[in-house]
Enzyme design. Structure first.
Site, PDB file in Angstrom:
ATOM      1  NE  ARG A  97      -1.545  -2.435   2.792  1.00  0.00           N
ATOM      2  CZ  ARG A  97      -1.721  -3.715   2.490  1.00  0.00           C
ATOM      3  NH1 ARG A  97      -2.860  -4.087   1.970  1.00  0.00           N
ATOM      4  NH2 ARG A  97      -0.803  -4.619   2.721  1.00  0.00           N
ATOM      5  CB  THR A  98       3.427   2.534   2.347  1.00  0.00           C
ATOM      6  OG1 THR A  98       2.629   2.057   3.431  1.00  0.00           O
ATOM      7  CG2 THR A  98       4.021   3.879   2.695  1.00  0.00           C
ATOM      8  CE  LYS A 118      25.711  -6.371  -6.728  1.00  0.00           C
ATOM      9  NZ  LYS A 118      25.939  -5.371  -7.775  1.00  0.00           N
ATOM     10  NE  ARG A 127       7.014   0.551   5.019  1.00  0.00           N
ATOM     11  CZ  ARG A 127       5.780   0.042   4.987  1.00  0.00           C
ATOM     12  NH1 ARG A 127       5.589  -1.225   4.688  1.00  0.00           N
ATOM     13  NH2 ARG A 127       4.752   0.801   5.242  1.00  0.00           N
ATOM     14  CG  HIS A 183       3.368   3.837   8.660  1.00  0.00           C
ATOM     15  ND1 HIS A 183       3.543   4.700   7.600  1.00  0.00           N
ATOM     16  CD2 HIS A 183       2.910   2.667   8.120  1.00  0.00           C
ATOM     17  CE1 HIS A 183       3.214   4.081   6.476  1.00  0.00           C
ATOM     18  NE2 HIS A 183       2.826   2.843   6.768  1.00  0.00           N
TER      19      HIS A 183
HETATM   20  N1   CP Z   1      -0.275  -0.085   5.971  1.00  0.00           N
HETATM   21  C1   CP Z   1       0.912  -0.329   5.370  1.00  0.00           C
HETATM   22  O1   CP Z   1       1.934   0.279   5.700  1.00  0.00           O
HETATM   23  O2   CP Z   1       0.857  -1.288   4.418  1.00  0.00           O
HETATM   24  P1   CP Z   1       2.098  -1.751   3.530  1.00  0.00           P
HETATM   25  O3   CP Z   1       3.060  -2.468   4.440  1.00  0.00           O
HETATM   26  O4   CP Z   1       1.525  -2.660   2.475  1.00  0.00           O
HETATM   27  O5   CP Z   1       2.731  -0.527   2.951  1.00  0.00           O
END
Ligand code: CP
Length: 317
Positions: A55-56, A83, A105, A135
């Site tokens: 999603r993100t 590597k 991320r 988040h």
């Molecule tokens: N909610 C969320 O962060 O989903 P993803 O891990 O799929 O990005």
């Protein structure tokens, strides 16, 4: 607004509402004939993902493209990180490519802050999830979704009752939501077995309950969390069956929610563990609204951080 978005603590309540209001404006524009805005033409957004995401990552890519930015997607898997290339060298490579914003991320809490503080890059840094820490754009899209379902909380979440249920200990979504929802005025109750409540929760502005059934009737928003088995080196509950019995949302619990209550889940869902398939697919579930709203809210964040050259009003006029 600051140059970076690393934590909900970077935002005042007014700035958070400004992002939600910008997302609302973008929603109106998206419903019109002009789906793509020229706002970030010539800018480059890099998605730097060291952890898996559906999603993100996709919604940041979609958000940047809808604002006409160039997008570079970087996934640690299949890159020179495997590597042994360091975060510093990776970041400097991206800087050399002319990144204006880096969406990161990472599995390590504090990685986004490290990148922002390092001086390795001049780009804006957006935290797309760092370890068990935060988040922030997930919390913003959750707040946007809540507001779209409860318009009476347009200016303040004062009086809104939210329960966040499940694996609080490992959840960056829970941390960012607690910070944001309480900042906006909501009353938040964390519901989990004692083993999944973080040490130090007494300092958070929340109530804590170990009894899901006792809070169901009292909430407007029930936010179920994913059980993050990949972060559990130890056993935090006797069995999945017992966890579901105590903290899973099944049809009986769903039916005891108040008429207008909504069910949220950040995804990905463990159907049958923290949420039953019937509950996930019920009319109370806003899970897919959350996904759709993620694009609008991330457009708003990119717009605010990168200060688009063309005002939204000019485009829509
Ligand atoms: N909610 C969320 O962060 O989903 P993803 O891990 O799929 O990005």
């Amino acid at each position: 607004m600051n140059k970076h978005l690393l934590s909900i603590n970077d935002l005042s309540a007014e700035e958070a509402f400004e992002i939600l209001n910008t997302a609302s404006e973008l929603a109106k524009i998206s419903d019109g004939p002009m789906k793509k805005l020229p706002t970030l033409r010539g800018r480059t957004v890099v998605n730097l993902f060291f952890e898996d995401s559906t999603r993100t990552r996709i919604s940041f890519e979609s958000a940047a493209k809808r604002l006409s930015a160039d997008v570079i997607n970087f996934s640690a898997k299949g890159s020179s990180v495997s590597k042994g290339e360091s975060l510093k060298d990776t970041a400097q490579t991206l800087q050399a490519m002319g990144a204006d914003a880096v969406v990161i991320r990472h599995g390590a809490s504090g990685a986004a802050q490290r990148l922002a503080d390092s001086g390795w890059i001049s780009a804006s840094v957006i935290n797309a999830g760092d370890g068990t820490h935060e988040h922030p754009t997930q919390a913003l899209l959750d707040a946007y979704t809540i507001r779209s379902k409860f318009p009476q909380f347009n200016q303040s979440f004062d009086g809104l009752r939210v329960a966040i249920v499940g694996d609080i200990l490992h959840s960056r979504v829970a941390r960012s939501n607690v910070l944001l929802l309480t900042k906006l005025g909501a009353s938040v109750t964390l519901v989990a077995p004692p083993t999944l409540i973080p040490v130090g929760v007494a300092d958070w502005k929340v109530k804590v309950s170990y009894d899901l059934d006792s809070v169901l009737k009292e909430v407007d928003v029930l936010m179920m969390l994913r059980v993050q088995s990949e972060r559990m080196a130890n056993s935090f509950f006797p069995s999945e069956r017992e966890y579901s019995r105590g903290y899973g949302l099944d049809i009986t619990r769903l039916n005891s929610l108040s008429k207008n209550a909504i069910v949220m889940h950040p995804g990905p869902m463990n159907r049958g563990l923290e949420i039953s398939a019937e509950s996930a697919d019920s009319h109370k579930s806003v899970v897919l609204d959350q996904v759709a709203n993620g694009v609008l809210v991330r457009m708003a964040v990119l717009y605010q951080l990168l200060g688009g050259a063309t005002l939204i009003g000019e485009v829509s006029a």
